[in-house]
Scaffold this motif. Structure first.
Motif, PDB file in Angstrom:
ATOM      1  N   PHE A 184       0.829  -1.194   0.000  1.00 52.14           N
ATOM      2  CA  PHE A 184       0.000   0.000   0.000  1.00 52.14           C
ATOM      3  C   PHE A 184       0.870   1.254   0.000  1.00 52.14           C
ATOM      4  O   PHE A 184       0.635   2.197  -0.766  1.00 52.14           O
ATOM      5  CB  PHE A 184      -0.929   0.008   1.222  1.00 52.14           C
ATOM      6  CG  PHE A 184      -2.222  -0.714   1.007  1.00 52.14           C
ATOM      7  CD1 PHE A 184      -3.341  -0.047   0.543  1.00 52.14           C
ATOM      8  CD2 PHE A 184      -2.316  -2.074   1.266  1.00 52.14           C
ATOM      9  CE1 PHE A 184      -4.533  -0.717   0.344  1.00 52.14           C
ATOM     10  CE2 PHE A 184      -3.509  -2.752   1.080  1.00 52.14           C
ATOM     11  CZ  PHE A 184      -4.624  -2.077   0.614  1.00 52.14           C
ATOM     12  N   ALA A 185       1.867   1.277   0.870  1.00 49.59           N
ATOM     13  CA  ALA A 185       2.716   2.452   0.998  1.00 49.59           C
ATOM     14  C   ALA A 185       3.462   2.746  -0.295  1.00 49.59           C
ATOM     15  O   ALA A 185       3.569   3.907  -0.718  1.00 49.59           O
ATOM     16  CB  ALA A 185       3.701   2.254   2.153  1.00 49.59           C
ATOM     17  N   SER A 186       3.987   1.698  -0.944  1.00 51.87           N
ATOM     18  CA  SER A 186       4.759   1.905  -2.161  1.00 51.87           C
ATOM     19  C   SER A 186       3.889   2.416  -3.305  1.00 51.87           C
ATOM     20  O   SER A 186       4.285   3.326  -4.049  1.00 51.87           O
ATOM     21  CB  SER A 186       5.455   0.612  -2.580  1.00 51.87           C
ATOM     22  OG  SER A 186       4.500  -0.399  -2.900  1.00 51.87           O
ATOM     23  N   VAL A 187       2.675   1.854  -3.442  1.00 51.49           N
ATOM     24  CA  VAL A 187       1.780   2.284  -4.522  1.00 51.49           C
ATOM     25  C   VAL A 187       1.323   3.714  -4.308  1.00 51.49           C
ATOM     26  O   VAL A 187       1.340   4.539  -5.235  1.00 51.49           O
ATOM     27  CB  VAL A 187       0.569   1.335  -4.620  1.00 51.49           C
ATOM     28  CG1 VAL A 187      -0.511   1.922  -5.533  1.00 51.49           C
ATOM     29  CG2 VAL A 187       1.001  -0.024  -5.146  1.00 51.49           C
ATOM     30  N   TYR A 188       0.922   4.040  -3.103  1.00 45.18           N
ATOM     31  CA  TYR A 188       0.420   5.384  -2.842  1.00 45.18           C
ATOM     32  C   TYR A 188       1.534   6.427  -2.868  1.00 45.18           C
ATOM     33  O   TYR A 188       1.317   7.565  -3.274  1.00 45.18           O
ATOM     34  CB  TYR A 188      -0.348   5.419  -1.523  1.00 45.18           C
ATOM     35  CG  TYR A 188      -1.756   4.895  -1.666  1.00 45.18           C
ATOM     36  CD1 TYR A 188      -2.819   5.755  -1.862  1.00 45.18           C
ATOM     37  CD2 TYR A 188      -2.006   3.526  -1.654  1.00 45.18           C
ATOM     38  CE1 TYR A 188      -4.106   5.275  -2.031  1.00 45.18           C
ATOM     39  CE2 TYR A 188      -3.287   3.026  -1.815  1.00 45.18           C
ATOM     40  CZ  TYR A 188      -4.343   3.911  -2.007  1.00 45.18           C
ATOM     41  OH  TYR A 188      -5.623   3.428  -2.184  1.00 45.18           O
ATOM     42  N   ALA A 189       2.730   6.043  -2.470  1.00 47.80           N
ATOM     43  CA  ALA A 189       3.862   6.961  -2.557  1.00 47.80           C
ATOM     44  C   ALA A 189       4.230   7.218  -4.010  1.00 47.80           C
ATOM     45  O   ALA A 189       4.529   8.353  -4.406  1.00 47.80           O
ATOM     46  CB  ALA A 189       5.061   6.400  -1.795  1.00 47.80           C
ATOM     47  N   ALA A 190       4.214   6.155  -4.821  1.00 47.72           N
ATOM     48  CA  ALA A 190       4.553   6.307  -6.240  1.00 47.72           C
ATOM     49  C   ALA A 190       3.539   7.165  -6.980  1.00 47.72           C
ATOM     50  O   ALA A 190       3.885   7.811  -7.974  1.00 47.72           O
ATOM     51  CB  ALA A 190       4.649   4.926  -6.885  1.00 47.72           C
ATOM     52  N   SER A 191       2.293   7.156  -6.523  1.00 48.89           N
ATOM     53  CA  SER A 191       1.257   7.921  -7.224  1.00 48.89           C
ATOM     54  C   SER A 191       1.181   9.365  -6.765  1.00 48.89           C
ATOM     55  O   SER A 191       0.416  10.153  -7.343  1.00 48.89           O
ATOM     56  CB  SER A 191      -0.111   7.264  -7.014  1.00 48.89           C
ATOM     57  OG  SER A 191      -0.606   7.500  -5.710  1.00 48.89           O
ATOM     58  N   PHE A 192       1.950   9.744  -5.746  1.00 46.19           N
ATOM     59  CA  PHE A 192       1.805  11.086  -5.167  1.00 46.19           C
ATOM     60  C   PHE A 192       2.021  12.187  -6.206  1.00 46.19           C
ATOM     61  O   PHE A 192       1.247  13.149  -6.280  1.00 46.19           O
ATOM     62  CB  PHE A 192       2.774  11.276  -3.995  1.00 46.19           C
ATOM     63  CG  PHE A 192       2.732  12.663  -3.417  1.00 46.19           C
ATOM     64  CD1 PHE A 192       1.724  13.035  -2.545  1.00 46.19           C
ATOM     65  CD2 PHE A 192       3.700  13.602  -3.767  1.00 46.19           C
ATOM     66  CE1 PHE A 192       1.672  14.326  -2.021  1.00 46.19           C
ATOM     67  CE2 PHE A 192       3.658  14.888  -3.254  1.00 46.19           C
ATOM     68  CZ  PHE A 192       2.645  15.251  -2.377  1.00 46.19           C
ATOM     69  N   TYR A 193       3.066  12.066  -7.016  1.00 43.61           N
ATOM     70  CA  TYR A 193       3.348  13.098  -8.021  1.00 43.61           C
ATOM     71  C   TYR A 193       2.182  13.241  -8.991  1.00 43.61           C
ATOM     72  O   TYR A 193       1.764  14.361  -9.313  1.00 43.61           O
ATOM     73  CB  TYR A 193       4.626  12.754  -8.791  1.00 43.61           C
ATOM     74  CG  TYR A 193       4.766  13.557 -10.061  1.00 43.61           C
ATOM     75  CD1 TYR A 193       5.213  14.876 -10.021  1.00 43.61           C
ATOM     76  CD2 TYR A 193       4.410  13.012 -11.302  1.00 43.61           C
ATOM     77  CE1 TYR A 193       5.324  15.623 -11.183  1.00 43.61           C
ATOM     78  CE2 TYR A 193       4.519  13.749 -12.466  1.00 43.61           C
ATOM     79  CZ  TYR A 193       4.973  15.058 -12.401  1.00 43.61           C
ATOM     80  OH  TYR A 193       5.065  15.799 -13.550  1.00 43.61           O
ATOM     81  N   PHE A 194       1.640  12.128  -9.469  1.00 44.67           N
ATOM     82  CA  PHE A 194       0.543  12.161 -10.428  1.00 44.67           C
ATOM     83  C   PHE A 194      -0.738  12.710  -9.785  1.00 44.67           C
ATOM     84  O   PHE A 194      -1.478  13.468 -10.416  1.00 44.67           O
ATOM     85  CB  PHE A 194       0.299  10.762 -10.985  1.00 44.67           C
ATOM     86  CG  PHE A 194       1.515  10.153 -11.631  1.00 44.67           C
ATOM     87  CD1 PHE A 194       1.882  10.511 -12.922  1.00 44.67           C
ATOM     88  CD2 PHE A 194       2.320   9.256 -10.938  1.00 44.67           C
ATOM     89  CE1 PHE A 194       3.014   9.965 -13.520  1.00 44.67           C
ATOM     90  CE2 PHE A 194       3.447   8.710 -11.530  1.00 44.67           C
ATOM     91  CZ  PHE A 194       3.797   9.076 -12.820  1.00 44.67           C
ATOM     92  N   ASP A 195      -0.974  12.332  -8.525  1.00 48.16           N
ATOM     93  CA  ASP A 195      -2.142  12.860  -7.828  1.00 48.16           C
ATOM     94  C   ASP A 195      -2.014  14.362  -7.606  1.00 48.16           C
ATOM     95  O   ASP A 195      -2.983  15.107  -7.748  1.00 48.16           O
ATOM     96  CB  ASP A 195      -2.315  12.153  -6.475  1.00 48.16           C
ATOM     97  CG  ASP A 195      -2.506  10.651  -6.620  1.00 48.16           C
ATOM     98  OD1 ASP A 195      -2.926  10.215  -7.712  1.00 48.16           O
ATOM     99  OD2 ASP A 195      -2.225   9.923  -5.652  1.00 48.16           O
ATOM    100  N   LEU A 196      -0.808  14.799  -7.266  1.00 50.34           N
ATOM    101  CA  LEU A 196      -0.572  16.230  -7.061  1.00 50.34           C
ATOM    102  C   LEU A 196      -0.745  16.997  -8.368  1.00 50.34           C
ATOM    103  O   LEU A 196      -1.331  18.091  -8.383  1.00 50.34           O
ATOM    104  CB  LEU A 196       0.833  16.453  -6.501  1.00 50.34           C
ATOM    105  CG  LEU A 196       1.224  17.913  -6.236  1.00 50.34           C
ATOM    106  CD1 LEU A 196       0.312  18.531  -5.175  1.00 50.34           C
ATOM    107  CD2 LEU A 196       2.691  18.002  -5.788  1.00 50.34           C
ATOM    108  N   ALA A 197      -0.256  16.413  -9.479  1.00 49.22           N
ATOM    109  CA  ALA A 197      -0.418  17.068 -10.780  1.00 49.22           C
ATOM    110  C   ALA A 197      -1.895  17.193 -11.138  1.00 49.22           C
ATOM    111  O   ALA A 197      -2.335  18.236 -11.657  1.00 49.22           O
ATOM    112  CB  ALA A 197       0.320  16.271 -11.859  1.00 49.22           C
ATOM    113  N   HIS A 198      -2.673  16.155 -10.886  1.00 45.81           N
ATOM    114  CA  HIS A 198      -4.120  16.196 -11.137  1.00 45.81           C
ATOM    115  C   HIS A 198      -4.769  17.266 -10.266  1.00 45.81           C
ATOM    116  O   HIS A 198      -5.584  18.064 -10.739  1.00 45.81           O
ATOM    117  CB  HIS A 198      -4.720  14.821 -10.860  1.00 45.81           C
ATOM    118  CG  HIS A 198      -6.156  14.699 -11.255  1.00 45.81           C
ATOM    119  ND1 HIS A 198      -6.895  13.548 -11.031  1.00 45.81           N
ATOM    120  CD2 HIS A 198      -7.023  15.570 -11.840  1.00 45.81           C
ATOM    121  CE1 HIS A 198      -8.117  13.721 -11.472  1.00 45.81           C
ATOM    122  NE2 HIS A 198      -8.228  14.941 -11.954  1.00 45.81           N
ATOM    123  N   ALA A 199      -4.410  17.291  -8.989  1.00 43.80           N
ATOM    124  CA  ALA A 199      -5.004  18.248  -8.062  1.00 43.80           C
ATOM    125  C   ALA A 199      -4.688  19.693  -8.465  1.00 43.80           C
ATOM    126  O   ALA A 199      -5.570  20.559  -8.480  1.00 43.80           O
ATOM    127  CB  ALA A 199      -4.502  17.972  -6.642  1.00 43.80           C
TER     128      ALA A 199
END
Length: 233
Positions: A184-199
């Motif tokens: 869970f931690a690795s997937v959500y950490a890896a997606s942080f940049y993409f989630d931030l870009a979307h936000a």
């Protein structure tokens, strides 16, 4: 559709979702069909309620057009991961025409844009995620929070992350043999940049263009009486 029947349909659908989610965790090899059924159950009440209303051809065309605009707007930004105005268009549709319209526009945008960008097991999850952006925006459309430009920007920023967190679930279920906290931690950490870009892209579009879009869509609704409250809103 009466309020009690509608609520009952929603409760049954989400109860089925919970049961399917448990089954997905237990029978991992059935992930794809169960996930498709899970998302289908979520969307069923909205499509049934929408279909039961007496809609004019112009109203159906408007929903299809807004879905197409949202889908096409995603293509020019394909080279920039997670930067796209789809969520913005979905939110605008929901704020003017209501929660159900927002849900349908989001769902249509996901499946239509993936015809150009590539379909896959992620498509129903995107349909659900963008649909829920529209649905929640529609539920809040008469609040003081969504009447403010900064409130809309905060809503878009929050959903930029929520969208990614929902999409992370299918990644975990589809690509990990064992679910664990490190996974869970690795997937959500890896997606942080993409989630931030979307936000941040949501904040950009909502801050600069939401006022103009609300005026234009509001005039269309008022002039032609499309998707008024009690019809499909």
């Amino acid at each position: 559709m009466s309020g009690s029947l509608r609520k009952g349909l929603y409760v049954l659908s989400f109860g089925g979702i919970a049961a399917l989610l448990v089954l997905v965790l237990w029978r991992r090899e059935l992930y794809l069909p169960l996930s498709l059924l899970m998302i289908g159950l979520v969307m069923l009440p909205f499509f049934i309620r929408f279909e039961r209303r007496r809609l004019r051809a112009e109203e159906l065309l408007l929903v299809a057009m807004l879905g197409a605009i949202a889908a096409v707007s995603r293509v020019p930004f394909a080279a920039l991961p997670s930067v796209q105005p789809v969520s913005f268009v979905v939110i605008m549709a929901a704020l003017v025409f209501g929660a159900e319209t927002g849900f349908l526009v989001g769902s249509i945008a996901a499946v239509a844009s993936n015809l150009m960008l590539g379909q896959g097991p992620w498509t129903p999850w995107q349909m659900f995620s963008w649909g829920m952006i529209g649905f929640t925006a529609g539920l809040l459309r008469h609040t003081r929070f969504m009447a403010s430009r900064w409130g809309r920007a905060a809503f878009g920023f929050g959903w930029g992350f929520l969208f990614g967190w929902i999409m992370n679930l299918w990644s975990l279920l589809g690509f990990y043999d064992r679910l664990s906290w490190p996974a869970f931690a690795s997937v959500y950490a890896a997606s942080f940049y993409f989630d931030l870009a979307h936000a941040l892209s949501n904040v950009f579009f909502l801050t600069l263009f939401s006022g103009i879009w609300l005026n234009i869509l509001g005039r269309v609704k008022q002039k032609y009486g499309l998707l008024e409250n009690g019809r499909a809103g």
